[in-house]
Write a protein that holds these residues in place. Structure first.
Motif, PDB file in Angstrom:
ATOM      1  N   ASP A 326       0.853  -1.193   0.000  1.00  0.00           N
ATOM      2  CA  ASP A 326       0.000   0.000   0.000  1.00  0.00           C
ATOM      3  C   ASP A 326       0.887   1.242   0.000  1.00  0.00           C
ATOM      4  O   ASP A 326       1.102   1.883   1.021  1.00  0.00           O
ATOM      5  CB  ASP A 326      -0.920  -0.010   1.230  1.00  0.00           C
ATOM      6  N   VAL A 327       1.447   1.556  -1.177  1.00  0.00           N
ATOM      7  CA  VAL A 327       2.312   2.724  -1.333  1.00  0.00           C
ATOM      8  C   VAL A 327       1.685   3.662  -2.351  1.00  0.00           C
ATOM      9  O   VAL A 327       0.944   3.230  -3.235  1.00  0.00           O
ATOM     10  CB  VAL A 327       3.732   2.318  -1.777  1.00  0.00           C
ATOM     11  N   PRO A 328       1.982   4.979  -2.270  1.00  0.00           N
ATOM     12  CA  PRO A 328       1.311   5.944  -3.146  1.00  0.00           C
ATOM     13  C   PRO A 328       1.924   6.081  -4.536  1.00  0.00           C
ATOM     14  O   PRO A 328       1.557   6.992  -5.278  1.00  0.00           O
ATOM     15  CB  PRO A 328       1.462   7.264  -2.362  1.00  0.00           C
ATOM     16  N   VAL A 329       2.870   5.219  -4.913  1.00  0.00           N
ATOM     17  CA  VAL A 329       3.527   5.326  -6.216  1.00  0.00           C
ATOM     18  C   VAL A 329       3.362   4.026  -6.985  1.00  0.00           C
ATOM     19  O   VAL A 329       3.011   2.986  -6.426  1.00  0.00           O
ATOM     20  CB  VAL A 329       5.029   5.664  -6.054  1.00  0.00           C
ATOM     21  N   MET A 330       3.634   4.095  -8.300  1.00  0.00           N
ATOM     22  CA  MET A 330       3.486   2.922  -9.151  1.00  0.00           C
ATOM     23  C   MET A 330       4.467   3.014 -10.320  1.00  0.00           C
ATOM     24  O   MET A 330       4.967   4.089 -10.657  1.00  0.00           O
ATOM     25  CB  MET A 330       2.051   2.832  -9.697  1.00  0.00           C
ATOM     26  N   LEU A 331       4.750   1.858 -10.925  1.00  0.00           N
ATOM     27  CA  LEU A 331       5.594   1.780 -12.116  1.00  0.00           C
ATOM     28  C   LEU A 331       4.686   1.708 -13.337  1.00  0.00           C
ATOM     29  O   LEU A 331       3.745   0.920 -13.380  1.00  0.00           O
ATOM     30  CB  LEU A 331       6.488   0.544 -12.043  1.00  0.00           C
ATOM     31  N   ARG A 332       5.005   2.535 -14.345  1.00  0.00           N
ATOM     32  CA  ARG A 332       4.173   2.585 -15.550  1.00  0.00           C
ATOM     33  C   ARG A 332       5.047   2.435 -16.785  1.00  0.00           C
ATOM     34  O   ARG A 332       6.158   2.979 -16.844  1.00  0.00           O
ATOM     35  CB  ARG A 332       3.423   3.916 -15.620  1.00  0.00           C
ATOM     36  N   LYS A 333       4.556   1.690 -17.772  1.00  0.00           N
ATOM     37  CA  LYS A 333       5.280   1.490 -19.021  1.00  0.00           C
ATOM     38  C   LYS A 333       4.436   1.996 -20.179  1.00  0.00           C
ATOM     39  O   LYS A 333       3.307   1.547 -20.393  1.00  0.00           O
ATOM     40  CB  LYS A 333       5.596   0.000 -19.201  1.00  0.00           C
ATOM     41  N   PHE A 334       4.977   2.964 -20.947  1.00  0.00           N
ATOM     42  CA  PHE A 334       4.273   3.504 -22.106  1.00  0.00           C
ATOM     43  C   PHE A 334       4.335   2.505 -23.257  1.00  0.00           C
ATOM     44  O   PHE A 334       5.119   1.540 -23.244  1.00  0.00           O
ATOM     45  CB  PHE A 334       4.888   4.839 -22.527  1.00  0.00           C
ATOM     46  N   ASP A 335       3.518   2.749 -24.280  1.00  0.00           N
ATOM     47  CA  ASP A 335       3.474   1.854 -25.436  1.00  0.00           C
ATOM     48  C   ASP A 335       4.822   1.776 -26.144  1.00  0.00           C
ATOM     49  O   ASP A 335       5.147   0.754 -26.749  1.00  0.00           O
ATOM     50  CB  ASP A 335       2.404   2.319 -26.422  1.00  0.00           C
ATOM     51  N   SER A 336       5.597   2.855 -26.079  1.00  0.00           N
ATOM     52  CA  SER A 336       6.905   2.872 -26.733  1.00  0.00           C
ATOM     53  C   SER A 336       7.957   2.093 -25.958  1.00  0.00           C
ATOM     54  O   SER A 336       9.063   1.887 -26.458  1.00  0.00           O
ATOM     55  CB  SER A 336       7.376   4.317 -26.901  1.00  0.00           C
ATOM     56  N   GLY A 337       7.642   1.670 -24.733  1.00  0.00           N
ATOM     57  CA  GLY A 337       8.594   0.944 -23.907  1.00  0.00           C
ATOM     58  C   GLY A 337       9.240   1.763 -22.829  1.00  0.00           C
ATOM     59  O   GLY A 337       9.937   1.219 -21.969  1.00  0.00           O
ATOM     60  N   VAL A 338       9.052   3.097 -22.852  1.00  0.00           N
ATOM     61  CA  VAL A 338       9.622   3.963 -21.826  1.00  0.00           C
ATOM     62  C   VAL A 338       8.936   3.682 -20.487  1.00  0.00           C
ATOM     63  O   VAL A 338       7.702   3.636 -20.411  1.00  0.00           O
ATOM     64  CB  VAL A 338       9.464   5.447 -22.211  1.00  0.00           C
ATOM     65  N   MET A 339       9.739   3.515 -19.431  1.00  0.00           N
ATOM     66  CA  MET A 339       9.211   3.208 -18.107  1.00  0.00           C
ATOM     67  C   MET A 339       9.385   4.411 -17.192  1.00  0.00           C
ATOM     68  O   MET A 339      10.445   5.064 -17.200  1.00  0.00           O
ATOM     69  CB  MET A 339       9.920   1.986 -17.513  1.00  0.00           C
ATOM     70  N   VAL A 340       8.351   4.711 -16.432  1.00  0.00           N
ATOM     71  CA  VAL A 340       8.356   5.863 -15.534  1.00  0.00           C
ATOM     72  C   VAL A 340       7.801   5.450 -14.172  1.00  0.00           C
ATOM     73  O   VAL A 340       7.127   4.427 -14.044  1.00  0.00           O
ATOM     74  CB  VAL A 340       7.520   7.035 -16.098  1.00  0.00           C
ATOM     75  N   ILE A 341       8.104   6.264 -13.180  1.00  0.00           N
ATOM     76  CA  ILE A 341       7.499   6.146 -11.848  1.00  0.00           C
ATOM     77  C   ILE A 341       6.554   7.323 -11.682  1.00  0.00           C
ATOM     78  O   ILE A 341       6.935   8.470 -11.957  1.00  0.00           O
ATOM     79  CB  ILE A 341       8.571   6.166 -10.744  1.00  0.00           C
ATOM     80  N   GLN A 342       5.341   7.066 -11.251  1.00  0.00           N
ATOM     81  CA  GLN A 342       4.378   8.141 -11.094  1.00  0.00           C
ATOM     82  C   GLN A 342       3.547   7.930  -9.841  1.00  0.00           C
ATOM     83  O   GLN A 342       3.436   6.816  -9.317  1.00  0.00           O
ATOM     84  CB  GLN A 342       3.460   8.242 -12.310  1.00  0.00           C
ATOM     85  N   ASN A 343       2.977   9.035  -9.348  1.00  0.00           N
ATOM     86  CA  ASN A 343       2.031   8.954  -8.240  1.00  0.00           C
ATOM     87  C   ASN A 343       0.748   8.287  -8.715  1.00  0.00           C
ATOM     88  O   ASN A 343       0.333   8.453  -9.868  1.00  0.00           O
ATOM     89  CB  ASN A 343       1.710  10.358  -7.710  1.00  0.00           C
ATOM     90  N   LYS A 344       0.117   7.551  -7.813  1.00  0.00           N
ATOM     91  CA  LYS A 344      -1.156   6.929  -8.173  1.00  0.00           C
ATOM     92  C   LYS A 344      -2.246   7.967  -8.402  1.00  0.00           C
ATOM     93  O   LYS A 344      -3.232   7.688  -9.081  1.00  0.00           O
ATOM     94  CB  LYS A 344      -1.581   5.953  -7.071  1.00  0.00           C
ATOM     95  N   THR A 345      -2.056   9.165  -7.848  1.00  0.00           N
ATOM     96  CA  THR A 345      -3.042  10.232  -8.031  1.00  0.00           C
ATOM     97  C   THR A 345      -2.787  11.034  -9.302  1.00  0.00           C
ATOM     98  O   THR A 345      -3.532  11.970  -9.595  1.00  0.00           O
ATOM     99  CB  THR A 345      -3.001  11.188  -6.828  1.00  0.00           C
ATOM    100  N   HIS A 346      -1.738  10.681 -10.054  1.00  0.00           N
ATOM    101  CA  HIS A 346      -1.423  11.415 -11.284  1.00  0.00           C
ATOM    102  C   HIS A 346      -2.550  11.228 -12.300  1.00  0.00           C
ATOM    103  O   HIS A 346      -2.996  10.104 -12.552  1.00  0.00           O
ATOM    104  CB  HIS A 346      -0.110  10.922 -11.862  1.00  0.00           C
TER     105      HIS A 346
END
Length: 431
Positions: A326-346
């Protein structure tokens, strides 16, 4: 709660990691641990199935969102785990420690106290892969080091020197420590010592490794000073000495006092690394608008860890298990393959709305916008701005034009065209 009255509470971060005291360092972790008081025959005060963190100052038990601690200064004696026998083969390993307690039965630090009452606390290790002998050896080593005494002595020394300076002595008369001149002299001495430490640390790699702990403590001290936001008579001078705003931001981003390591965390390494990373990225995410590239977070995190660097594989694995916590951040991967860390509230919709408003300006309607233009307006890296623009294109908000100069994006007006009167619409645009 009734079961936690006999132990002092321990503050936890948002991800469930302990908040360490000044100078406190994590030494070992074991999971599935019970803490029992032998005097409690009913078992009502037993703490069950939690994570036990051994630091240089405390034994911290974490269960859910609550934490309790046993100050190592309260430990009078530690009894080694009992030898294995046929009778104890099927029972969980136990380590018993004798602690000082107050009149009301609460475990307290016995240093400097005339406490006669003690209580036996039993550490029950129910984890299958935990080695009780190795943990006891580490506990005994930490207790012999008595780091909590050194920390208390250093703090008392700072207070004593401050009192002596204010009271005045023969040396103080010759070199005053009050007023603007005293503040300037004290700051000058501090920076001369800092400069000498830096000079010694960077002589060669061996010297740097030996000075690494001192450098991290120095960075943490500067970081705490900046975060405190205190204003003194010489605040203008302090701002000059601290350097530019960029230097202050750099100081605020370095110095993890107790980085998680494989040696201290063992089998729980990636789990605890994931929680520590979730706490660390909160400040960079806030500055970056809620999203940061994974490679940028990797560089910032490794810089803050000093010499305890982690591999890209460890970083990726730590991010990938955030969904279990239960943390407020997540790992996200765009369609191009670029990976980012973002807030869940983003919110992507909010970003799309800002992009559409940028692309609707008169100049942008004629020439379009580039990823660099969007990056300057949104305050993010061009690579992330390009991903947002491509995502907005997939949603139908923008159109793309590819030229030798690169990508240019325009407002998508095709949904507004009337198929039955398309030429009249185009003539109106030309007029």
């Amino acid at each position: 709660m009734e079961a936690r009255r006999w132990l002092p509470s321990a503050e936890l971060t948002g991800s469930g990691r302990p908040v360490f005291l000044p100078g406190e360092v994590e030494c070992a972790l074991i999971s599935a641990v019970d803490l029992e008081q032998e005097e409690d025959s009913t078992g009502s005060s037993t703490l069950r199935s939690g994570l036990l963190v051994l630091t240089t100052h405390r034994l911290i038990w974490i269960g859910g969102s609550e934490g309790s601690a046993i100050p190592l200064g309260s430990v009078v004696h530690a009894f080694p785990p009992t030898k294995r026998s046929i009778r104890s083969m099927f029972s969980s390993p136990r380590i018993r420690i004798q602690c000082s307690v107050s009149d009301d039965g609460k475990v307290v630090d016995g240093q400097g106290r005339s406490l006669k009452s003690t209580s036996i606390v039993t550490i029950v290790m129910r984890g299958k892969g935990d080695d009780p002998d190795a943990f006891f050896a580490r506990l005994w080593e930490v207790m012999k080091g008595r780091a909590w005494v050194a920390t208390a002595t250093a703090t008392a020394g700072d207070v004593r020197r401050s009192v002596e300076g204010n009271a005045g002595s023969a040396e103080a008369v010759r070199m005053p420590v009050v007023g603007v001149s005293g503040i300037l002299r004290k700051e000058q001495e501090m920076w001369e010592n800092t400069d000498k430490s830096l000079h010694d640390a960077f002589q060669d790699l061996n010297a740097l490794m030996s000075k690494a702990k001192e450098m991290v403590m120095l960075a943490e001290k500067m970081r705490s000073k900046l975060l405190s936001g205190s204003t003194t008579q010489g605040s203008a001078g302090n701002d000059e000495e601290m350097g530019s705003k960029d230097m202050q931001e750099w100081l605020l981003s370095v110095g993890i006092a107790s980085p998680v390591t494989k040696e201290s965390a063992g089998a729980l390494y990636h789990q605890q690394l994931s929680r520590q990373l979730a706490d660390f990225v909160e400040v960079p995410l806030k500055k970056a608008g809620g999203m940061i590239a994974l490679i940028d977070a990797y560089c910032l995190f490794n810089r803050a860890r000093g010499t305890e660097l982690i591999s890209p594989e460890d970083m990726l694995r730590a991010c990938s298990i955030w969904e279990k916590f239960d943390v407020p951040v997540m790992l996200r991967k765009f369609d191009s393959g670029v990976m980012v860390i973002q807030n869940k509230t983003h919110s992507d919709e909010e970003v799309f709305s800002r992009i559409k408003s940028i692309a609707s300006k008169p100049n942008a309607l004629r020439t379009g916008i580039s990823p660099s233009d969007a990056a300057m307006t949104l305050g993010i890296a061009p690579a992330l701005a390009k991903e947002h623009l491509l995502a907005a294109e997939n949603k139908g908000f923008l159109c793309r034009d590819i030229s030798p100069e690169g990508f240019r994006f325009y407002v998508n007006i095709f949904p507004d065209l009337d198929p039955s009167n398309i030429f009249m619409y185009v003539d109106d645009l030309i007029d």
